[in-house]
Design a protein around this motif. Structure first.
Motif, PDB file in Angstrom:
ATOM      1  N   VAL A  14       0.854  -1.202   0.000  1.00  0.00           N
ATOM      2  CA  VAL A  14       0.000   0.000   0.000  1.00  0.00           C
ATOM      3  C   VAL A  14       0.886   1.248   0.000  1.00  0.00           C
ATOM      4  CG1 VAL A  14      -1.760   1.283   1.277  1.00  0.00           C
ATOM      5  CG2 VAL A  14      -1.864  -1.211   1.191  1.00  0.00           C
ATOM      6  N   ARG A  15       1.928   1.228   0.863  1.00  0.00           N
ATOM      7  CA  ARG A  15       2.824   2.399   0.944  1.00  0.00           C
ATOM      8  C   ARG A  15       3.541   2.644  -0.379  1.00  0.00           C
ATOM      9  NH1 ARG A  15       4.133   0.688   6.040  1.00  0.00           N
ATOM     10  NH2 ARG A  15       5.923  -0.495   5.270  1.00  0.00           N
ATOM     11  N   ALA A  16       3.904   1.566  -1.065  1.00  0.00           N
ATOM     12  CA  ALA A  16       4.719   1.701  -2.284  1.00  0.00           C
ATOM     13  C   ALA A  16       3.882   2.026  -3.525  1.00  0.00           C
ATOM     14  CB  ALA A  16       5.503   0.403  -2.523  1.00  0.00           C
ATOM     15  N   ARG A  17       2.554   2.133  -3.370  1.00  0.00           N
ATOM     16  CA  ARG A  17       1.752   2.101  -4.605  1.00  0.00           C
ATOM     17  C   ARG A  17       1.828   3.359  -5.448  1.00  0.00           C
ATOM     18  NH1 ARG A  17      -4.597   2.036  -2.596  1.00  0.00           N
ATOM     19  NH2 ARG A  17      -4.122   3.568  -1.020  1.00  0.00           N
ATOM     20  N   VAL A  18       2.220   4.505  -4.873  1.00  0.00           N
ATOM     21  CA  VAL A  18       2.378   5.681  -5.737  1.00  0.00           C
ATOM     22  C   VAL A  18       3.571   5.454  -6.687  1.00  0.00           C
ATOM     23  CG1 VAL A  18       2.978   8.139  -5.816  1.00  0.00           C
ATOM     24  CG2 VAL A  18       1.296   7.318  -4.176  1.00  0.00           C
ATOM     25  N   HIS A  19       4.670   4.904  -6.147  1.00  0.00           N
ATOM     26  CA  HIS A  19       5.844   4.664  -6.993  1.00  0.00           C
ATOM     27  C   HIS A  19       5.642   3.460  -7.903  1.00  0.00           C
ATOM     28  CE1 HIS A  19       8.005   7.561  -4.593  1.00  0.00           C
ATOM     29  NE2 HIS A  19       8.941   7.504  -5.511  1.00  0.00           N
ATOM     30  N   ASP A  20       5.120   2.392  -7.330  1.00  0.00           N
ATOM     31  CA  ASP A  20       4.977   1.163  -8.115  1.00  0.00           C
ATOM     32  C   ASP A  20       3.683   0.452  -7.701  1.00  0.00           C
ATOM     33  OD1 ASP A  20       5.178  -1.123  -9.543  1.00  0.00           O
ATOM     34  OD2 ASP A  20       6.962  -1.903  -8.530  1.00  0.00           O
ATOM     35  N   PRO A  21       2.591   0.731  -8.414  1.00  0.00           N
ATOM     36  CA  PRO A  21       1.309   0.145  -8.008  1.00  0.00           C
ATOM     37  C   PRO A  21       1.143  -1.313  -8.432  1.00  0.00           C
ATOM     38  CG  PRO A  21       0.999   1.512  -9.961  1.00  0.00           C
ATOM     39  CD  PRO A  21       2.455   1.623  -9.584  1.00  0.00           C
ATOM     40  N   LEU A 376      12.655   8.553  -8.568  1.00  0.00           N
ATOM     41  CA  LEU A 376      11.892   9.368  -9.521  1.00  0.00           C
ATOM     42  C   LEU A 376      10.605   9.853  -8.842  1.00  0.00           C
ATOM     43  CD1 LEU A 376      12.245   7.375 -12.863  1.00  0.00           C
ATOM     44  CD2 LEU A 376      13.393   9.497 -12.204  1.00  0.00           C
ATOM     45  N   PRO A 377      10.263  11.141  -9.033  1.00  0.00           N
ATOM     46  CA  PRO A 377       9.111  11.702  -8.317  1.00  0.00           C
ATOM     47  C   PRO A 377       7.783  11.444  -9.039  1.00  0.00           C
ATOM     48  CG  PRO A 377      10.250  13.433  -9.532  1.00  0.00           C
ATOM     49  CD  PRO A 377      10.984  12.160  -9.833  1.00  0.00           C
ATOM     50  N   TRP A 378       7.000  10.497  -8.544  1.00  0.00           N
ATOM     51  CA  TRP A 378       5.656  10.261  -9.109  1.00  0.00           C
ATOM     52  C   TRP A 378       4.686  11.212  -8.439  1.00  0.00           C
ATOM     53  CZ3 TRP A 378       4.892   7.234 -13.258  1.00  0.00           C
ATOM     54  CH2 TRP A 378       5.920   6.339 -13.590  1.00  0.00           C
ATOM     55  N   ARG A 379       3.779  11.779  -9.198  1.00  0.00           N
ATOM     56  CA  ARG A 379       2.796  12.699  -8.613  1.00  0.00           C
ATOM     57  C   ARG A 379       1.721  11.912  -7.866  1.00  0.00           C
ATOM     58  NH1 ARG A 379      -0.075  15.399 -12.156  1.00  0.00           N
ATOM     59  NH2 ARG A 379       0.739  14.488 -14.052  1.00  0.00           N
ATOM     60  N   PRO A 380       1.397  12.330  -6.648  1.00  0.00           N
ATOM     61  CA  PRO A 380       0.399  11.577  -5.867  1.00  0.00           C
ATOM     62  C   PRO A 380      -1.028  11.961  -6.237  1.00  0.00           C
ATOM     63  CG  PRO A 380       1.294  13.373  -4.563  1.00  0.00           C
ATOM     64  CD  PRO A 380       1.942  13.477  -5.921  1.00  0.00           C
ATOM     65  N   ALA A 381      -1.351  11.921  -7.542  1.00  0.00           N
ATOM     66  CA  ALA A 381      -2.696  12.322  -7.984  1.00  0.00           C
ATOM     67  C   ALA A 381      -3.695  11.200  -7.721  1.00  0.00           C
ATOM     68  CB  ALA A 381      -2.657  12.669  -9.458  1.00  0.00           C
ATOM     69  N   ARG A 382      -4.989  11.565  -7.655  1.00  0.00           N
ATOM     70  CA  ARG A 382      -6.020  10.590  -7.312  1.00  0.00           C
ATOM     71  C   ARG A 382      -6.243   9.544  -8.395  1.00  0.00           C
ATOM     72  NH1 ARG A 382     -11.258  13.613  -4.881  1.00  0.00           N
ATOM     73  NH2 ARG A 382     -10.095  15.502  -4.479  1.00  0.00           N
ATOM     74  N   VAL A 383      -6.285   9.967  -9.638  1.00  0.00           N
ATOM     75  CA  VAL A 383      -6.702   9.080 -10.716  1.00  0.00           C
ATOM     76  C   VAL A 383      -5.559   8.792 -11.702  1.00  0.00           C
ATOM     77  CG1 VAL A 383      -8.152   9.119 -12.798  1.00  0.00           C
ATOM     78  CG2 VAL A 383      -9.153   9.687 -10.584  1.00  0.00           C
ATOM     79  N   MET A 384      -4.701   9.777 -11.868  1.00  0.00           N
ATOM     80  CA  MET A 384      -3.648   9.694 -12.885  1.00  0.00           C
ATOM     81  C   MET A 384      -2.406   8.975 -12.365  1.00  0.00           C
ATOM     82  SD  MET A 384      -4.924  11.485 -15.345  1.00  0.00           S
ATOM     83  CE  MET A 384      -6.060  12.828 -15.677  1.00  0.00           C
ATOM     84  N   ARG A 385      -1.581   8.512 -13.300  1.00  0.00           N
ATOM     85  CA  ARG A 385      -0.247   8.048 -12.942  1.00  0.00           C
ATOM     86  C   ARG A 385       0.736   8.782 -13.843  1.00  0.00           C
ATOM     87  NH1 ARG A 385       3.418   4.693 -10.752  1.00  0.00           N
ATOM     88  NH2 ARG A 385       4.837   3.564 -12.108  1.00  0.00           N
ATOM     89  N   GLY A 386       1.564   9.619 -13.230  1.00  0.00           N
ATOM     90  CA  GLY A 386       2.515  10.377 -14.040  1.00  0.00           C
ATOM     91  C   GLY A 386       3.645  10.917 -13.189  1.00  0.00           C
ATOM     92  N   LEU A 387       4.765  11.179 -13.850  1.00  0.00           N
ATOM     93  CA  LEU A 387       5.954  11.677 -13.167  1.00  0.00           C
ATOM     94  C   LEU A 387       5.925  13.197 -13.074  1.00  0.00           C
ATOM     95  CD1 LEU A 387       8.385   9.398 -15.159  1.00  0.00           C
ATOM     96  CD2 LEU A 387       8.300   9.462 -12.635  1.00  0.00           C
ATOM     97  N   ALA A 388       6.405  13.724 -11.923  1.00  0.00           N
ATOM     98  CA  ALA A 388       6.552  15.172 -11.809  1.00  0.00           C
ATOM     99  C   ALA A 388       7.777  15.622 -12.606  1.00  0.00           C
ATOM    100  CB  ALA A 388       6.697  15.560 -10.342  1.00  0.00           C
ATOM    101  N   ALA A 389       8.751  14.729 -12.746  1.00  0.00           N
ATOM    102  CA  ALA A 389       9.962  15.051 -13.512  1.00  0.00           C
ATOM    103  C   ALA A 389      10.572  13.740 -14.019  1.00  0.00           C
ATOM    104  CB  ALA A 389      10.974  15.781 -12.636  1.00  0.00           C
ATOM    105  N   LEU A 390      11.191  13.806 -15.193  1.00  0.00           N
ATOM    106  CA  LEU A 390      11.918  12.637 -15.711  1.00  0.00           C
ATOM    107  C   LEU A 390      13.285  13.125 -16.200  1.00  0.00           C
ATOM    108  CD1 LEU A 390      12.196   9.706 -16.494  1.00  0.00           C
ATOM    109  CD2 LEU A 390      10.898  10.149 -18.576  1.00  0.00           C
ATOM    110  N   PRO A 391      14.227  13.259 -15.225  1.00  0.00           N
ATOM    111  CA  PRO A 391      15.536  13.814 -15.590  1.00  0.00           C
ATOM    112  C   PRO A 391      16.418  12.772 -16.274  1.00  0.00           C
ATOM    113  CG  PRO A 391      15.411  13.397 -13.212  1.00  0.00           C
ATOM    114  CD  PRO A 391      14.112  12.948 -13.798  1.00  0.00           C
ATOM    115  N   VAL A 392      16.982  13.152 -17.427  1.00  0.00           N
ATOM    116  CA  VAL A 392      17.905  12.255 -18.127  1.00  0.00           C
ATOM    117  C   VAL A 392      19.191  13.038 -18.459  1.00  0.00           C
ATOM    118  CG1 VAL A 392      16.065  10.841 -19.141  1.00  0.00           C
ATOM    119  CG2 VAL A 392      16.937  12.794 -20.419  1.00  0.00           C
ATOM    120  N   VAL A 393      20.272  12.270 -18.669  1.00  0.00           N
ATOM    121  CA  VAL A 393      21.559  12.871 -19.028  1.00  0.00           C
ATOM    122  C   VAL A 393      22.005  12.248 -20.330  1.00  0.00           C
ATOM    123  CG1 VAL A 393      23.898  13.398 -18.174  1.00  0.00           C
ATOM    124  CG2 VAL A 393      22.130  12.638 -16.575  1.00  0.00           C
ATOM    125  N   ARG A 394      22.530  13.080 -21.220  1.00  0.00           N
ATOM    126  CA  ARG A 394      23.050  12.521 -22.478  1.00  0.00           C
ATOM    127  C   ARG A 394      24.331  11.742 -22.195  1.00  0.00           C
ATOM    128  NH1 ARG A 394      20.841  17.217 -25.772  1.00  0.00           N
ATOM    129  NH2 ARG A 394      19.420  16.167 -27.200  1.00  0.00           N
TER     130      ARG A 394
END
Ligand code: HEM
Length: 395
Positions: A14-21, A376-394
């Motif tokens: 339950v605790r992990a479900r925002v990051h990995d449901p 990685l920061p997942w947004r704790p939204a009610r219905v959606m699943r999406g990242l607040a940021a997706l930082p990458v390096v070349r």
């Protein structure tokens, strides 16, 4: 908000479900396919996790979309809940008809050059950057620009500040904290009233005209619909590009496959929709009649959460469901919904992803995640699943 969970998934899941449901969903499918969260003094919330159940309930008229059936329940910001997502027939049919014309596939296909130009311009700006946030630098501005084009949002309101105001309404408990939302909608609608509907893409202008020159919709419905379209018109597709890019970075074999074979794009977009679905849970529904399911009874007035993200990983429907396979066929996922509330923006979402993802992959070149996966920061939204940021390096 305290919730009396009678017995249910292990606390760690339950605790992990925002990051990995997905481990949480797998537990539900296996152990409690109709899981009731009891809440003292308030209606229960049921979580439905298997594909067959989610699909049939998405189209079941015994489930109402009208939040007024649950006393005291306000699903979104005050004054902005009278739109088609929260309506049953005949209101749903009336409101859906008013916006439908702007989203028919033929009209959406005409937007392909705008998608490609906007994506190319954003990627040109990133040409020399070593560090890139795929969400802030690409997915968010691209998808917001496109929904603003369709709606006819004037340039001075097509800004990052407008986007932030909309996004804040998703993650906060918005009751009493609507902040700048209402002034923003006032500004938009006032602008449309002042200028009248224009030729070309101007859905908002057309809605204001329909409101002011007939009895097509109430003022509250107009404001709610404008809010809904601005928000879901970009947040969802932004999540598809973000979640999709992350899935590809985690599966370099699939990324190489797509880069080598652009003909794979159509099935790839469907698989990315399935694999990490941007709308994780269907929107509000409640029982208008008692519903028997897996030996349990969902009582009238109970809230029912249809877990699309879980249905799309159901091994009973998708062989090897946890594997990303960009060539997967058949792939009857539920990421865009099913039944009368099927996504109105489906053609737009598919077009954006099919054009933008290959361009992004090509122009970024080899990149790696700039943070460990579990940071990685997942947004704790009610219905959606999406990242607040997706930082990458070349690389
Ligand atoms: C990848 C992107 C998208 C995904 C995954 C997605 C997903 C969904 C889902 C699952 C539903 C059904 C919700 C339910 O039955 O509870 C839905 C409905 C809807 N979507 Fe999308 N959507 C996406 C993009 C868009 C876009 C670009 C728009 C443009 C405005 C849009 C507008 C809507 C509207 C207005 C509804 C409500 C339809 C109704 O209630 O009749 N969506 N979407």
């Amino acid at each position: 908000m305290p919730t009396d969970v009678v017995s249910g998934p292990p606390a760690g899941l339950v605790r992990a479900r925002v990051h990995d449901p997905y481990p949480y969903f797998a537990w539900l499918r296996r152990n409690a396919p109709a899981f009731e969260e009891r809440r003292p003094g308030r209606p229960s919330v049921w979580q439905i996790s298997r594909y067959d159940d989610v699909r049939s309930l998405l189209a079941d008229p015994r489930l109402s979309k009208d939040p007024a059936r649950v006393p005291g329940y306000v699903p979104g910001p005050a004054g902005l809940n009278r739109h088609l997502v929260h309506a049953d027939p005949p209101d749903h049919t009336r409101l859906r008809t008013l916006v439908n014309a702007a989203f028919i596939p033929r009209r959406i296909a005409g937007l392909a050059p705008v998608v490609t130009d906007t994506a190319t311009r954003l990627l040109d700006e990133l040409e020399a950057a070593a560090h890139i946030d795929v969400i802030a630098d690409f997915a968010a501005p691209l998808t917001f620009r496109l929904i603003c084009t369709i709606l006819g949002v004037p340039d001075h309101l097509d800004t990052a500040a407008t986007r932030d105001t909309l996004m804040a309404s998703l993650t906060h408990d918005t009751r009493g904290h609507e902040g700048d939302l209402h002034p923003l909608l006032d500004a938009l609608i006032t602008d449309k009233r002042a200028h009248g509907p224009t030729e070309g893409s101007d859905l908002l202008g057309a809605l204001v005209h329909a409101r002011d020159h007939g009895s097509a919709m109430t003022e509250e419905e107009l404001r709610s619909t404008a809010y809904l379209l601005l928000l879901v018109g970009h947040d969802t597709t932004m999540n598809l590009i973000g979640n999709g890019t992350l899935a590809l970075l985690r599966h370099p074999d699939q990324l190489d496959r797509l880069a080598a074979d652009p003909a794979l794009t159509t099935t790839a977009v469907e698989e990315l929709l399935r694999y990490d679905s941007p709308v994780r849970d269907a929107t509000f529904r409640c029982a208008a009649e008692p519903i028997r399911l897996h030996g349990r009874t969902i009582a009238v007035g109970d809230i029912v959460s249809l877990l699309i993200g879980s249905a799309n990983r159901d091994e009973a429907r998708f062989p090897d469901a946890d594997r990303l396979d960009l060539a997967r066929r058949p792939n009857e996922h539920l990421a865009l919904g099913y039944g009368p509330h099927f996504c109105i923006g489906a053609a737009l979402a598919r077009l954006e992803a099919a054009l933008a993802l290959p361009l992004l992959i090509e122009r970024l070149g080899p990149v790696r995640l700039a943070k460990p996966l579990d940071e990685l920061p997942w947004r704790p939204a009610r219905v959606m699943r999406g990242l607040a940021a997706l930082p990458v390096v070349r690389c």
